[in-house]
Design an enzyme around this catalytic site. Structure first.
Site, PDB file in Angstrom:
ATOM      1  N   SER A   1     139.871   4.349  43.537  1.00 52.13           N
ATOM      2  CA  SER A   1     140.477   4.741  44.805  1.00 52.13           C
ATOM      3  C   SER A   1     139.459   5.362  45.760  1.00 52.13           C
ATOM      4  CB  SER A   1     141.637   5.706  44.515  1.00 52.13           C
ATOM      5  OG  SER A   1     142.455   5.875  45.644  1.00 52.13           O
TER       6      SER A   1
ATOM      7  N   ASP B   1     127.692  -0.800  51.421  1.00 50.99           N
ATOM      8  CA  ASP B   1     127.728  -1.689  52.591  1.00 50.99           C
ATOM      9  C   ASP B   1     126.733  -1.260  53.663  1.00 50.99           C
ATOM     10  OD1 ASP B   1     129.675  -3.203  51.371  1.00 50.99           O
ATOM     11  OD2 ASP B   1     131.353  -2.202  52.372  1.00 50.99           O
TER      12      ASP B   1
ATOM     13  N   LYS C   1     141.160   0.011  42.314  1.00 47.57           N
ATOM     14  CA  LYS C   1     142.390   0.475  42.962  1.00 47.57           C
ATOM     15  C   LYS C   1     142.162   0.504  44.466  1.00 47.57           C
ATOM     16  CE  LYS C   1     145.615   4.358  43.246  1.00 47.57           C
ATOM     17  NZ  LYS C   1     145.377   4.664  44.671  1.00 47.57           N
TER      18      LYS C   1
END
Length: 667
Positions: free
Chosen positions: A454, A465, A479
């Protein structure tokens, strides 16, 4: 009178007095003490409120049809008896006729069928623990070549009492053998197992209606998706404490030791710790609020004792204590309740020196409210430390507050989008860091494992990224959903129904989040730049193993400027890493060695032998491998350590990787 006779007589009196003490301690528990549970009046309304809320607001649109009803029924049965060793096939057959009506019953709030089946399961479980207790009186033969099946969730239901008793014969034998293999005598084993089964029976008699209701509702909510659930009033309080990292109480951590409630630790800085009146190991045998009579809590459920001790800030609680240092006499301790900060779950900073390198490790157990400020404070203290790198350790971090993942990411980049979020109407928005401030711009490694989920995945994905950090470890949990937590109480409840207790809360999925690249972490997780598998690699842990998790999908990428602290080509770091894990004199060699053993054994661990000599040989082999394993580790690290001392080769290798990263890091 003969002196020896007096001594013998006195000894017999002691023996018999001890015997009667034991009998008193284990008063017989009869099946008539098992409560016949029924739904409380307020459960009908709570059930209806939950159904209404989830139909209107849940991210996943679902239909309350026959197929869904059958799934709820099957999940409820699984929750009642996962091992297929309590209920009989005839019990299942009697209730399976209701399986297509489950949704209608839940909508009406008519839960009687569920309670009836629960009561039958409790009765069967009670009978089998009674059977197990009596089975201890019969000698056990460990020379046979039978096996016990550990996970029976796919096995057929026992058809009759003979079949179920055979299963429990093996359970008793398995429990006895495990104690025998660690050197316990038959007398010790018999006493320990009798106590174990006795207290299992006792706890069955303490079951409450709320326990059943939580099981019923969660058989429904968990069928919608794995992260939607009903939280009982106790669970709601615990949830709020963990998210806020604080509670109102005295700051003792309790554990259940048979019928005793024992203090296992004192939270630093709490009223209990500051009072210096309590110690680890003290037993709590009574509790009272100011002006009230002390309630005897021996044999109580631990959550009930916790509820008595907790209370509003400024109020006083009195406890009757049997001290670990003086077990012959109890005394009373009164402590004023305060706000207690759960420091053990807060971020921790460790600095390690490796030759000329100084590495800071920020261990983050959860994304609690205030995490970013805590990390910011620690980063500010590190300004003058001349660090080579920082490691963010997110292993085992199951997530928490989404906004904290966003603001934490913002500490390591100047500005830009962190995560995309889509609601159940298909609308997408971005959570952005826009403060234009970087609190640390040096080499950064994020350490994850398959239990990182999560909010942990949001942070790790953003760092990957932006090419701001190197992600190291295992593929994460996967998740990619956001939950909302809502109380089930209404303002008018106290006016219309003042007799109702707190109604608990519901946690349900309202959004899915996506990386700024448009990719989803749902089911897939975050794939590390450098993968280090652990023993758990073969366990089915993660969203992709859930039978009803939301699907993996993709949305459009957003505009963002990569920081590019991490070069596109990481060949040097990877080569050095592979060299280390393939050298027998290096600690990470042992990780690969573990994995090889796991590959051999992973498919053969559901059936375990009940033959003493065979198990003894297996244990001896494992023990020898473990000792050799740790001895080599001790040699390769050139330091003194106990054979069973904990060590962390994953963190050690992350430190090595961070040192390599420093050499190619782009500022």
């Amino acid at each position: 009178m003969n002196k020896n006779f007096i001594i013998i007589l006195f000894s017999c009196i002691i023996i018999f007095s001890n015997f009667f003490v034991e009998i008193k301690a284990y008063q017989p528990i009869d099946i008539i003490q098992l409560p016949i549970l029924k739904q409380d009046d307020h459960h009908r309304i709570v059930s209806q409120r939950i159904i209404s809320r989830l139909i209107k607001s849940h991210y996943h649109q679902f239909d309350l049809n026959d197929k869904f009803s059958e799934k709820i029924f099957n999940r409820y049965i699984k929750m009642l008896d996962f091992g297929h060793n309590v209920l009989l096939k005839t019990d299942i057959d009697e209730y399976i006729k209701h399986k297509l009506n489950i949704c209608e019953l839940l909508k009406k709030g008519d839960l009687n069928m569920f309670y009836d089946l629960y009561n039958i399961a409790q009765k069967r479980r009670f009978e089998q623990f009674k059977y197990a207790s009596k089975r201890l009186e019969i000698p056990i033969n460990f020379n046979t070549h039978d096996f016990i099946e550990i996970d029976r969730f796919k096995s057929s239901w026992p058809k009759n009492k003979n079949e179920i008793n055979e299963l429990w014969d093996k359970k008793v034998k398995f429990d006895w053998l495990n104690l025998k293999l660690i050197g316990k005598s038959d007398i010790e084993i018999k006493e320990k197992l009798y106590k174990r089964y006795y207290f299992a029976l006792k706890y069955l008699t303490q079951s409450k209606s709320e326990d059943v209701f939580q099981l019923i509702i969660n058989s429904f909510t968990r069928e919608i998706d794995p992260h939607t659930s009903y939280l009982s009033p106790n669970s709601t309080e615990q949830f709020n404490s963990e998210i806020n990292l604080s509670l109102e109480g005295i700051g003792v951590v309790l554990q259940q030791d048979d019928e005793d409630i024992v203090i296992s630790s004192l939270i630093t800085g709490s009223p209990a710790a500051k009072s210096k009146k309590l110690k680890v190991g003290d037993k709590i045998i009574g509790v009272a609020d100011t002006g009230k009579t002390v309630v005897d809590v021996i044999g109580w459920r631990i959550d009930d004792v916790i509820n008595l001790i907790r209370g509003a800030k400024g109020s006083k609680v009195t406890m009757e204590i049997v001290s670990v240092n003086n077990k012959t006499k109890s005394h009373f301790v009164s402590i004023v309740r305060e706000y207690v900060r759960l420091e053990d779950k807060a971020v921790k900073l460790i600095i390690k020196k490796c030759s000329a390198n100084k590495i800071a490790i920020l261990d983050i157990p959860s994304f609690y409210i205030g995490l970013t400020n805590d990390v910011k404070s620690k980063l500010q203290k590190l300004v003058n430390e001349d660090l080579s790198a920082i490691i963010i350790d997110l292993r085992g971090n199951g997530g928490g507050v989404l906004s904290e993942a966003v603001t934490l990411s913002g500490l390591f980049i100047r500005d830009g989008p962190i995560v995309q979020v889509r609601n159940n109407n298909g609308q997408i928005h971005q959570d952005v860091d826009d403060d234009g401030i970087i609190y640390y711009n040096g080499p950064l490694v994020v350490l994850v494992n398959r239990f990182s989920a999560s909010a942990s995945e949001i942070f790790a994905a953003a760092m990957q990224d932006y090419k701001r950090a190197l992600i190291v470890g295992e593929q994460t949990f996967g998740k990619g959903t956001v939950q909302q937590h809502k109380s089930l109480n209404r303002i008018y409840d106290q006016i219309l129904k003042p007799e109702w207790p707190p109604l608990g809360s519901i946690q349900y999925t309202i959004q899915k989040f996506y990386r700024i690249t448009g990719e989803s972490t749902q089911r897939k997780g975050v794939i590390p730049d450098i993968i280090m598998l652990s023993k758990q690699w073969s366990y089915e842990v993660g969203e992709r193993f859930e039978d009803n998790s939301l699907p993996l999908d993709k949305i459009s990428e957003v505009n963002f400027n990569k920081v590019k602290n991490i070069p596109d080509i990481l060949s040097v770091i990877l080569i050095n890493h592979l060299k280390r894990i393939n050298q027998e004199n290096c600690k990470l060699f042992f990780i690969n060695n573990d994995l090889k053993c796991f590959k051999v054994n992973k498919n053969n661990n559901n059936f375990i032998s009940l033959n003493y000599e065979l198990r003894k040989k297996e244990n001896s082999k494992i023990e020898k491998e473990k000792l050799n394993y740790i001895y080599k580790y001790k040699l390769c690290n050139n330091k003194t350590m106990n054979f069973y001392e904990e060590y962390d080769p994953y963190l050690d290798e992350a430190i090595n990787i961070s040192i390599d990263l420093k050499k190619i890091f782009v500022m």
